[in-house]
Write a protein that holds these residues in place. Structure first.
Motif, PDB file in Angstrom:
ATOM      1  N   GLU A  14     -21.934   7.432  38.059  1.00 60.19           N
ATOM      2  CA  GLU A  14     -21.093   8.340  37.278  1.00 60.19           C
ATOM      3  C   GLU A  14     -19.691   8.464  37.848  1.00 60.19           C
ATOM      4  O   GLU A  14     -18.705   8.341  37.135  1.00 60.19           O
ATOM      5  N   GLY A  15     -19.578   8.717  39.150  1.00 61.55           N
ATOM      6  CA  GLY A  15     -18.270   8.929  39.739  1.00 61.55           C
ATOM      7  C   GLY A  15     -17.383   7.711  39.631  1.00 61.55           C
ATOM      8  O   GLY A  15     -16.207   7.802  39.279  1.00 61.55           O
ATOM      9  N   MET A  16     -17.938   6.535  39.909  1.00 61.02           N
ATOM     10  CA  MET A  16     -17.143   5.318  39.866  1.00 61.02           C
ATOM     11  C   MET A  16     -16.696   5.010  38.442  1.00 61.02           C
ATOM     12  O   MET A  16     -15.546   4.649  38.194  1.00 61.02           O
ATOM     13  N   ALA A  17     -17.599   5.160  37.476  1.00 60.27           N
ATOM     14  CA  ALA A  17     -17.245   4.853  36.098  1.00 60.27           C
ATOM     15  C   ALA A  17     -16.201   5.819  35.571  1.00 60.27           C
ATOM     16  O   ALA A  17     -15.292   5.439  34.836  1.00 60.27           O
ATOM     17  N   ALA A  18     -16.304   7.114  35.929  1.00 66.36           N
ATOM     18  CA  ALA A  18     -15.312   8.081  35.477  1.00 66.36           C
ATOM     19  C   ALA A  18     -13.942   7.755  36.055  1.00 66.36           C
ATOM     20  O   ALA A  18     -12.924   7.815  35.361  1.00 66.36           O
ATOM     21  N   ALA A  19     -13.902   7.391  37.342  1.00 66.75           N
ATOM     22  CA  ALA A  19     -12.628   7.031  37.962  1.00 66.75           C
ATOM     23  C   ALA A  19     -12.051   5.783  37.312  1.00 66.75           C
ATOM     24  O   ALA A  19     -10.842   5.661  37.105  1.00 66.75           O
ATOM     25  N   GLU A  20     -12.927   4.845  36.958  1.00 66.42           N
ATOM     26  CA  GLU A  20     -12.444   3.611  36.346  1.00 66.42           C
ATOM     27  C   GLU A  20     -11.885   3.854  34.955  1.00 66.42           C
ATOM     28  O   GLU A  20     -10.889   3.260  34.554  1.00 66.42           O
ATOM     29  N   SER A  21     -12.492   4.760  34.190  1.00 65.87           N
ATOM     30  CA  SER A  21     -11.962   5.048  32.864  1.00 65.87           C
ATOM     31  C   SER A  21     -10.575   5.659  32.960  1.00 65.87           C
ATOM     32  O   SER A  21      -9.695   5.370  32.146  1.00 65.87           O
ATOM     33  N   ARG A  22     -10.331   6.488  33.983  1.00 63.66           N
ATOM     34  CA  ARG A  22      -8.998   7.044  34.177  1.00 63.66           C
ATOM     35  C   ARG A  22      -8.003   5.961  34.581  1.00 63.66           C
ATOM     36  O   ARG A  22      -6.857   5.970  34.165  1.00 63.66           O
ATOM     37  N   GLN A  23      -8.487   4.980  35.374  1.00 64.50           N
ATOM     38  CA  GLN A  23      -7.602   3.893  35.789  1.00 64.50           C
ATOM     39  C   GLN A  23      -7.162   3.082  34.573  1.00 64.50           C
ATOM     40  O   GLN A  23      -6.017   2.647  34.493  1.00 64.50           O
ATOM     41  N   ARG A  24      -8.058   2.880  33.602  1.00 65.25           N
ATOM     42  CA  ARG A  24      -7.714   2.128  32.410  1.00 65.25           C
ATOM     43  C   ARG A  24      -6.580   2.810  31.640  1.00 65.25           C
ATOM     44  O   ARG A  24      -5.764   2.164  30.989  1.00 65.25           O
TER      45      ARG A  24
ATOM     46  N   ALA B 256     -24.990   9.190  31.687  1.00 62.50           N
ATOM     47  CA  ALA B 256     -23.865   9.187  32.623  1.00 62.50           C
ATOM     48  C   ALA B 256     -22.623   9.869  32.057  1.00 62.50           C
ATOM     49  O   ALA B 256     -21.724  10.208  32.803  1.00 62.50           O
ATOM     50  N   GLY B 257     -22.537  10.080  30.744  1.00 66.64           N
ATOM     51  CA  GLY B 257     -21.431  10.879  30.199  1.00 66.64           C
ATOM     52  C   GLY B 257     -20.463  10.078  29.350  1.00 66.64           C
ATOM     53  O   GLY B 257     -20.356   8.866  29.471  1.00 66.64           O
ATOM     54  N   ASN B 258     -19.732  10.759  28.490  1.00 66.53           N
ATOM     55  CA  ASN B 258     -18.723  10.120  27.638  1.00 66.53           C
ATOM     56  C   ASN B 258     -17.470   9.904  28.447  1.00 66.53           C
ATOM     57  O   ASN B 258     -16.675  10.818  28.624  1.00 66.53           O
ATOM     58  N   ARG B 259     -17.247   8.687  28.917  1.00 64.13           N
ATOM     59  CA  ARG B 259     -16.224   8.491  29.935  1.00 64.13           C
ATOM     60  C   ARG B 259     -14.842   8.249  29.357  1.00 64.13           C
ATOM     61  O   ARG B 259     -14.012   9.164  29.336  1.00 64.13           O
ATOM     62  N   LEU B 260     -14.592   7.049  28.917  1.00 61.54           N
ATOM     63  CA  LEU B 260     -13.238   6.781  28.412  1.00 61.54           C
ATOM     64  C   LEU B 260     -12.949   7.615  27.171  1.00 61.54           C
ATOM     65  O   LEU B 260     -11.883   8.223  27.056  1.00 61.54           O
ATOM     66  N   LEU B 261     -13.888   7.667  26.241  1.00 57.07           N
ATOM     67  CA  LEU B 261     -13.705   8.482  25.051  1.00 57.07           C
ATOM     68  C   LEU B 261     -13.548   9.951  25.422  1.00 57.07           C
ATOM     69  O   LEU B 261     -12.712  10.670  24.863  1.00 57.07           O
ATOM     70  N   ARG B 262     -14.327  10.409  26.374  1.00 57.04           N
ATOM     71  CA  ARG B 262     -14.214  11.798  26.813  1.00 57.04           C
ATOM     72  C   ARG B 262     -12.855  12.073  27.445  1.00 57.04           C
ATOM     73  O   ARG B 262     -12.251  13.130  27.225  1.00 57.04           O
ATOM     74  N   GLU B 263     -12.354  11.112  28.227  1.00 56.16           N
ATOM     75  CA  GLU B 263     -11.035  11.295  28.834  1.00 56.16           C
ATOM     76  C   GLU B 263      -9.959  11.468  27.757  1.00 56.16           C
ATOM     77  O   GLU B 263      -9.043  12.287  27.887  1.00 56.16           O
ATOM     78  N   VAL B 264     -10.088  10.686  26.678  1.00 62.76           N
ATOM     79  CA  VAL B 264      -9.101  10.759  25.607  1.00 62.76           C
ATOM     80  C   VAL B 264      -9.197  12.097  24.877  1.00 62.76           C
ATOM     81  O   VAL B 264      -8.196  12.783  24.649  1.00 62.76           O
ATOM     82  N   LEU B 265     -10.410  12.498  24.518  1.00 59.98           N
ATOM     83  CA  LEU B 265     -10.576  13.701  23.718  1.00 59.98           C
ATOM     84  C   LEU B 265     -10.247  14.967  24.498  1.00 59.98           C
ATOM     85  O   LEU B 265      -9.611  15.886  23.975  1.00 59.98           O
ATOM     86  N   THR B 266     -10.681  15.031  25.740  1.00 58.40           N
ATOM     87  CA  THR B 266     -10.428  16.249  26.521  1.00 58.40           C
ATOM     88  C   THR B 266      -9.023  16.270  27.107  1.00 58.40           C
ATOM     89  O   THR B 266      -8.519  17.338  27.469  1.00 58.40           O
ATOM     90  N   GLY B 267      -8.380  15.111  27.210  1.00 58.78           N
ATOM     91  CA  GLY B 267      -7.048  15.060  27.797  1.00 58.78           C
ATOM     92  C   GLY B 267      -5.929  15.395  26.846  1.00 58.78           C
ATOM     93  O   GLY B 267      -4.800  15.650  27.270  1.00 58.78           O
ATOM     94  N   TYR B 268      -6.226  15.413  25.526  1.00 55.34           N
ATOM     95  CA  TYR B 268      -5.160  15.692  24.569  1.00 55.34           C
ATOM     96  C   TYR B 268      -4.634  17.112  24.762  1.00 55.34           C
ATOM     97  O   TYR B 268      -5.379  18.086  24.810  1.00 55.34           O
ATOM     98  N   GLY B 269      -3.317  17.217  24.862  1.00 55.29           N
ATOM     99  CA  GLY B 269      -2.680  18.509  25.068  1.00 55.29           C
ATOM    100  C   GLY B 269      -2.637  18.956  26.513  1.00 55.29           C
ATOM    101  O   GLY B 269      -1.952  19.918  26.853  1.00 55.29           O
TER     102      GLY B 269
END
Length: 275
Positions: A259-269, A49-62
């Motif tokens: 996948e979609g719901m979990a990705a949205a939830e990681s952004r909400q966190r 399903a993908g690296n969700r919260l960790l992925r949001e942090v790593l790809t969101g930097y900058g």
């Protein structure tokens, strides 16, 4: 072992870390392994399903100012699964394995894993261990079996060693699936503490929760628990810890994450917009 997600340079020391250090904040979950939804939001799920919260942090930097500020001022540790053997067992297809909660300790040493084996790691920590038989159980066949002694399990010992070595200031503990943000005393009801003032400031209130749509609640208002990881971290190591009970489904323990719901939830966190 947990791995740090951190930026090499520090632009601004975190104002509440002290001594110019960046605050250390672990995010951990899955002490009880039947909650597939929780690690799916923090890391790559076994179903891809993908690296969700960790992925949001790593790809969101900058790219995202909120994430960039967090990374510049905070040392983040991600511990996706605190009970790896038990978590793996829930995927085995063995009858009864899907809702397995405990670790894989062979309690009677007969070489077989049955319902009378394993320890609930979220009842095995030393603080208030075995306080009563409501918040944990002395029966090895119980889902809430607390183990033969406080901090008896290798997974519990590993988390204690982590706290002693890293000394985090703040932690987030992910659970499912009550859709509440919990804090405070869990071992008995109606027991306010001086620390509740800080937690109320962090968690907000029902009218203005820190995470939109996730109201705050005292731990024991949901259920009593003794020997749990949050009470242990707060009282033994001085870690300011909140637990996020994640979004609900009809029965999240039986649900394969979307996948979609979990990705949205990681952004909400993280309280950041979609990217």
């Amino acid at each position: 072992m947990p791995r740090r997600a951190r930026q090499a340079r520090t632009r601004n020391p975190c104002p509440w870390a002290g001594n110019g250090r960046r605050a250390r904040c672990p995010r951990r979950q899955c002490h009880t392994t039947n909650r597939w939804r929780v690690p799916a939001v923090q890391r790559k799920h076994r179903t891809g399903a993908g690296n969700r919260l960790l992925r949001e942090v790593l790809t969101g930097y900058g790219r995202n100012p909120t994430i960039t500020s967090i990374m510049d001022t905070t040392e983040l540790w991600f511990l996706p699964v605190a009970n790896p053997d038990g978590y793996d067992y829930t995927f085995s297809g063995t009858p009864g394995a899907r809702l397995w909660r405990k670790n894989m300790g062979d309690n009677n040493g007969d070489g077989r894993i049955t319902a009378a084996d394993g320890v609930d790691l979220n009842r095995n920590f030393g603080y208030k261990w075995g306080w009563d038989n409501e918040g944990s159980s002395p029966d090895p066949a119980s889902l809430l079996y607390r183990g033969p002694a406080p901090d008896s399990e290798p997974e519990t010992k590993a988390l204690n060693a982590f706290h002693q070595r890293v000394r985090p200031e703040f932690a987030v503990n992910h659970h499912s699936s009550g859709q509440v943000l919990i804090y405070g005393v869990g071992w008995q009801t109606a027991t306010p503490t001086p620390g509740d003032t800080l937690f109320r400031a962090l968690a907000g209130d029902a009218a203005n929760p820190a995470i939109p749509g996730v109201p705050p609640q005292v731990t024991s208002d949901i259920s009593t628990s003794n020997g749990d990881s949050m009470g242990h971290a707060v009282n033994m190591y001085g870690v300011q810890m909140l637990a996020i009970e994640m979004l609900s489904c009809d029965s999240a323990a039986r649900w394969d994450p979307n996948e979609g719901m979990a990705a949205a939830e990681s952004r909400q966190r993280l309280r950041v917009p979609g990217q």
